[in-house]
Design a protein around this motif. Sequence first.
Motif, PDB file in Angstrom:
ATOM      1  N   GLU A 329     -15.393   7.474   1.799  1.00 38.27           N
ATOM      2  CA  GLU A 329     -14.446   7.211   3.040  1.00 38.27           C
ATOM      3  C   GLU A 329     -14.456   8.636   3.651  1.00 38.27           C
ATOM      4  O   GLU A 329     -13.928   9.592   2.912  1.00 38.27           O
ATOM      5  CB  GLU A 329     -12.864   6.922   2.327  1.00 38.27           C
ATOM      6  CG  GLU A 329     -13.068   5.398   1.982  1.00 38.27           C
ATOM      7  CD  GLU A 329     -12.847   4.329   3.047  1.00 38.27           C
ATOM      8  OE1 GLU A 329     -12.735   4.523   4.224  1.00 38.27           O
ATOM      9  OE2 GLU A 329     -13.137   3.408   2.664  1.00 38.27           O
ATOM     10  N   SER A 351      -7.794  13.220   1.715  1.00 36.94           N
ATOM     11  CA  SER A 351      -8.101  11.991   2.573  1.00 36.94           C
ATOM     12  C   SER A 351      -8.602  10.894   1.326  1.00 36.94           C
ATOM     13  O   SER A 351      -9.028  11.557   0.301  1.00 36.94           O
ATOM     14  CB  SER A 351      -9.070  12.279   3.491  1.00 36.94           C
ATOM     15  OG  SER A 351     -10.242  13.010   3.005  1.00 36.94           O
ATOM     16  N   PRO A 352      -8.645   9.714   1.670  1.00 40.90           N
ATOM     17  CA  PRO A 352      -9.027   8.876   0.713  1.00 40.90           C
ATOM     18  C   PRO A 352     -10.216   9.216   0.054  1.00 40.90           C
ATOM     19  O   PRO A 352     -11.405   9.368   0.514  1.00 40.90           O
ATOM     20  CB  PRO A 352      -9.233   7.648   1.497  1.00 40.90           C
ATOM     21  CG  PRO A 352      -8.257   7.758   2.673  1.00 40.90           C
ATOM     22  CD  PRO A 352      -8.403   8.939   2.726  1.00 40.90           C
ATOM     23  N   MET A 359      -7.976   5.877  -3.231  1.00 38.49           N
ATOM     24  CA  MET A 359      -8.492   5.288  -2.342  1.00 38.49           C
ATOM     25  C   MET A 359      -7.498   4.630  -1.439  1.00 38.49           C
ATOM     26  O   MET A 359      -7.513   4.677  -0.113  1.00 38.49           O
ATOM     27  CB  MET A 359      -9.509   4.351  -2.471  1.00 38.49           C
ATOM     28  CG  MET A 359     -10.871   5.039  -2.773  1.00 38.49           C
ATOM     29  SD  MET A 359     -11.974   5.174  -1.449  1.00 38.49           S
ATOM     30  CE  MET A 359     -13.764   5.426  -2.120  1.00 38.49           C
ATOM     31  N   ASP A 360      -6.515   4.092  -2.073  1.00 43.36           N
ATOM     32  CA  ASP A 360      -5.362   3.111  -1.229  1.00 43.36           C
ATOM     33  C   ASP A 360      -4.245   3.907  -1.706  1.00 43.36           C
ATOM     34  O   ASP A 360      -3.701   4.302  -2.945  1.00 43.36           O
ATOM     35  CB  ASP A 360      -5.443   1.874  -1.834  1.00 43.36           C
ATOM     36  CG  ASP A 360      -6.988   1.428  -1.329  1.00 43.36           C
ATOM     37  OD1 ASP A 360      -7.217   1.188  -0.034  1.00 43.36           O
ATOM     38  OD2 ASP A 360      -7.491   0.655  -2.388  1.00 43.36           O
ATOM     39  N   GLU A 379      -8.986  -1.388   5.123  1.00 43.14           N
ATOM     40  CA  GLU A 379      -9.158  -0.459   6.159  1.00 43.14           C
ATOM     41  C   GLU A 379      -7.999   0.774   5.910  1.00 43.14           C
ATOM     42  O   GLU A 379      -6.969   0.272   5.564  1.00 43.14           O
ATOM     43  CB  GLU A 379      -8.987  -1.029   7.497  1.00 43.14           C
ATOM     44  CG  GLU A 379      -9.881  -1.694   7.955  1.00 43.14           C
ATOM     45  CD  GLU A 379     -11.317  -1.267   8.293  1.00 43.14           C
ATOM     46  OE1 GLU A 379     -11.619  -0.195   8.322  1.00 43.14           O
ATOM     47  OE2 GLU A 379     -12.383  -2.131   7.969  1.00 43.14           O
ATOM     48  N   ARG A 380      -8.559   2.040   5.574  1.00 47.26           N
ATOM     49  CA  ARG A 380      -7.913   2.876   4.889  1.00 47.26           C
ATOM     50  C   ARG A 380      -7.427   3.980   5.766  1.00 47.26           C
ATOM     51  O   ARG A 380      -7.928   4.996   6.157  1.00 47.26           O
ATOM     52  CB  ARG A 380      -8.406   3.627   3.876  1.00 47.26           C
ATOM     53  CG  ARG A 380      -8.705   2.523   2.594  1.00 47.26           C
ATOM     54  CD  ARG A 380      -9.485   3.224   1.374  1.00 47.26           C
ATOM     55  NE  ARG A 380      -9.767   2.338   0.196  1.00 47.26           N
ATOM     56  CZ  ARG A 380     -10.828   1.488  -0.067  1.00 47.26           C
ATOM     57  NH1 ARG A 380     -11.830   1.630   0.763  1.00 47.26           N
ATOM     58  NH2 ARG A 380     -11.093   0.643  -0.862  1.00 47.26           N
ATOM     59  N   ASN A 381      -6.528   3.623   6.718  1.00 44.83           N
ATOM     60  CA  ASN A 381      -6.025   4.571   7.735  1.00 44.83           C
ATOM     61  C   ASN A 381      -4.427   5.067   7.729  1.00 44.83           C
ATOM     62  O   ASN A 381      -4.103   5.550   8.432  1.00 44.83           O
ATOM     63  CB  ASN A 381      -6.181   3.741   9.205  1.00 44.83           C
ATOM     64  CG  ASN A 381      -7.535   3.669   9.627  1.00 44.83           C
ATOM     65  OD1 ASN A 381      -8.488   4.442   9.101  1.00 44.83           O
ATOM     66  ND2 ASN A 381      -7.881   2.437  10.178  1.00 44.83           N
ATOM     67  N   HIS A 382      -3.806   4.735   6.393  1.00 42.92           N
ATOM     68  CA  HIS A 382      -2.786   5.244   6.223  1.00 42.92           C
ATOM     69  C   HIS A 382      -2.348   6.830   6.503  1.00 42.92           C
ATOM     70  O   HIS A 382      -1.152   7.157   6.763  1.00 42.92           O
ATOM     71  CB  HIS A 382      -2.194   4.864   4.705  1.00 42.92           C
ATOM     72  CG  HIS A 382      -2.936   5.427   3.804  1.00 42.92           C
ATOM     73  ND1 HIS A 382      -4.217   4.991   3.228  1.00 42.92           N
ATOM     74  CD2 HIS A 382      -2.843   6.665   3.066  1.00 42.92           C
ATOM     75  CE1 HIS A 382      -4.795   5.691   2.477  1.00 42.92           C
ATOM     76  NE2 HIS A 382      -3.814   6.588   2.105  1.00 42.92           N
ATOM     77  N   TRP A 383      -3.370   7.427   6.167  1.00 43.82           N
ATOM     78  CA  TRP A 383      -3.227   8.774   6.307  1.00 43.82           C
ATOM     79  C   TRP A 383      -3.115   9.367   7.684  1.00 43.82           C
ATOM     80  O   TRP A 383      -2.807  10.588   8.084  1.00 43.82           O
ATOM     81  CB  TRP A 383      -4.424   9.702   5.549  1.00 43.82           C
ATOM     82  CG  TRP A 383      -5.713   9.291   6.010  1.00 43.82           C
ATOM     83  CD1 TRP A 383      -6.383   8.068   5.658  1.00 43.82           C
ATOM     84  CD2 TRP A 383      -6.497   9.697   7.039  1.00 43.82           C
ATOM     85  NE1 TRP A 383      -7.839   8.120   6.353  1.00 43.82           N
ATOM     86  CE2 TRP A 383      -7.862   8.938   7.194  1.00 43.82           C
ATOM     87  CE3 TRP A 383      -6.459  10.570   8.009  1.00 43.82           C
ATOM     88  CZ2 TRP A 383      -8.813   9.209   8.121  1.00 43.82           C
ATOM     89  CZ3 TRP A 383      -7.498  10.995   8.964  1.00 43.82           C
ATOM     90  CH2 TRP A 383      -8.377  10.232   8.749  1.00 43.82           C
TER      91      TRP A 383
END
Length: 652
Positions: A329, A351-352, A359-360, A379-383
Amino acid sequence: MSHATFLRFMRPTVASSRLRAPTLWRSLPRHAHAGSYQPFIPPTPESLGKPRAAKEYKRTRKWLRRLVYLSLATGVVYGIDNQFYASSLTRTARTFSLGLLVALDYKINFRPNPPLATSINAVHSRNAERLSDLLRHNGGLYLKMGQAIAMQSAILPPEFQQMFSRMFDDAPQNDWKEVEKVIREDFGKSPEEVFGVSFSGELGKGVMERKARASASVAQVHWARLQDGREVAIKIQKHEIVQQLAWDLWAFKAVTWVYSKIFDIPFYSLVPYISERLSLETDFLNEADNSENMARLIAGEPRLRDRVYIPKVWRELSSKRVMTAEWIEGVRLWDKDAITRSWRGGWRQGSPGCHGTPMDPPAKAGAPTNPQLAKVKPERNHWRGQNNRGGLGLSLKDVMTTMVDLFSAQMFLWGLVHCDPHPGNIFIRRKPSGRPELVLIDHGLYIHMDPNFRHQYARLWKAMLTFDNDTLGEIVKTWGVNNPDIFASATLMRPYRGGDLSTQRGLEGLSKSEKAQRHYEMQQAARKAIRDILGDETKWPQELIFIGRNLRIVQANNQFLGSPVNRVKITGTWASRALVESADLPLPEKIRNLGRHVVFRIVLFTSDLFFWFTKIRQFLHLGGGMEDSIEAQMQGMAKDMGVELNQNIFEG
């Protein structure tokens, strides 16, 4: 009037008409044959002449039969080629026919006033389109060749540069049936059995996406989560590549041989080496070896081990055409905004997936905790924070410094060089410390430099940066190069001003016919410049083809990011330092090189002055960065040699 009276009145009229009729008949003209009557008599055989056979159209029928047989044979060959040979014969025939057409076009029209075109530029333009259509229509390894040429397209006319800039678009992906066929042929099992996944959501099994996340010329990448929770990137070679490889490389060799003869440029001797590298790029076991070797070298280098990451390869799930590696990622290098925008992922968080960062984010109350239940990749966009406005919060200078350090160490310290570092093969992640981490993928195209050549190349860089023309001339002479100045400029990716390269007058103030003649002379000069660089091709180090590709891509990356670092200085420093640190050099020579390294660092101070001058000018919006200035100088120098350079190779 009574009926009897009427009849008496009309009777004379009828009688008179009867009297006149014969007279009228006799007055009509008669059509009769003159002479006496003769009965019809058939002609005698003697009077008709010799008998002639009826026309049978034998030649026409013969050619029609041949046409039918040829059509049937062509259809059968085409069907067999399409079904069993992945259209290899068709693609090769298309290549040769177009190659012949282009060769004839240039042979006829490459002159100041082309007889069948408005100008030389028009000839370049139509042949660039023809070549673009061929590469895209044939696909597969042809796209890979197009990308390889694109990196060196600066030596080509502008029309070809614009065409090749489109070679980096994603290639079409194969259907799942073709992907499944490759896995079954290599492992003897279905994808479900090999990777332990289920496409129906079966509990206790992993999951895999049938649709590829990325597709390139040779392979495509699918995401999967294995039974043990590992997320992997499964790189699967396109089924037709193995059948097309031999034909494509043979066609490449044949066409190159023809063009080297037609245009009198001695580059055919380099083709076997290029073909070998391209062939190795389709062997994923070779790619896995390169990946693991590079990871080992980076782990042993303190200046890089915490700044560069190479994804792990899972050998038990890999084969010659399938490679399973750790899923990464990260942000692609071309996404400048995502790299530089402020970080919103939390204090001391990365970052993830970066250095132990999960990752999450932690699951919310009531949310399912079994990751196997997920059927697609999250989709890992929480950051990025709300509305995805955040980024990694990193410095482009730190990112680019890491990149130049990495590839300089590969060239001068290890002799193992990744030759495809375009932005799509580089991910950027944020470490919990707030520093960048560069992730390098796609390790198929590597070259190995033997120690003697590696030391020569390091000395060459030092000589170019200190204008040591004696050393420069001595080294390139052993490589068969006839013009050291042009070679130095091509290596530095900036004009070399230490020699006596002469300049030529421009096109201003010339008439139309004079401009056409001058343009033709410039193109001829460009061809001569290429011959001067190649020189004696039997001595020319073939590794320089791909080293030059690496340098050009790194320069383009630096320019794309706004020239945040002094690329030439960093590379030169690694070259000088490697002559002190290389384990395969004798101790007395290392000691001598140490003293020279100190002097060299002092000399490089002038390079820093120019770099900071361009940074101040860039800050005041008075001009571009250092790479932009170098590019402009290169354009001016190249134009004097007959080559017109366009801007960044990734603009397309």
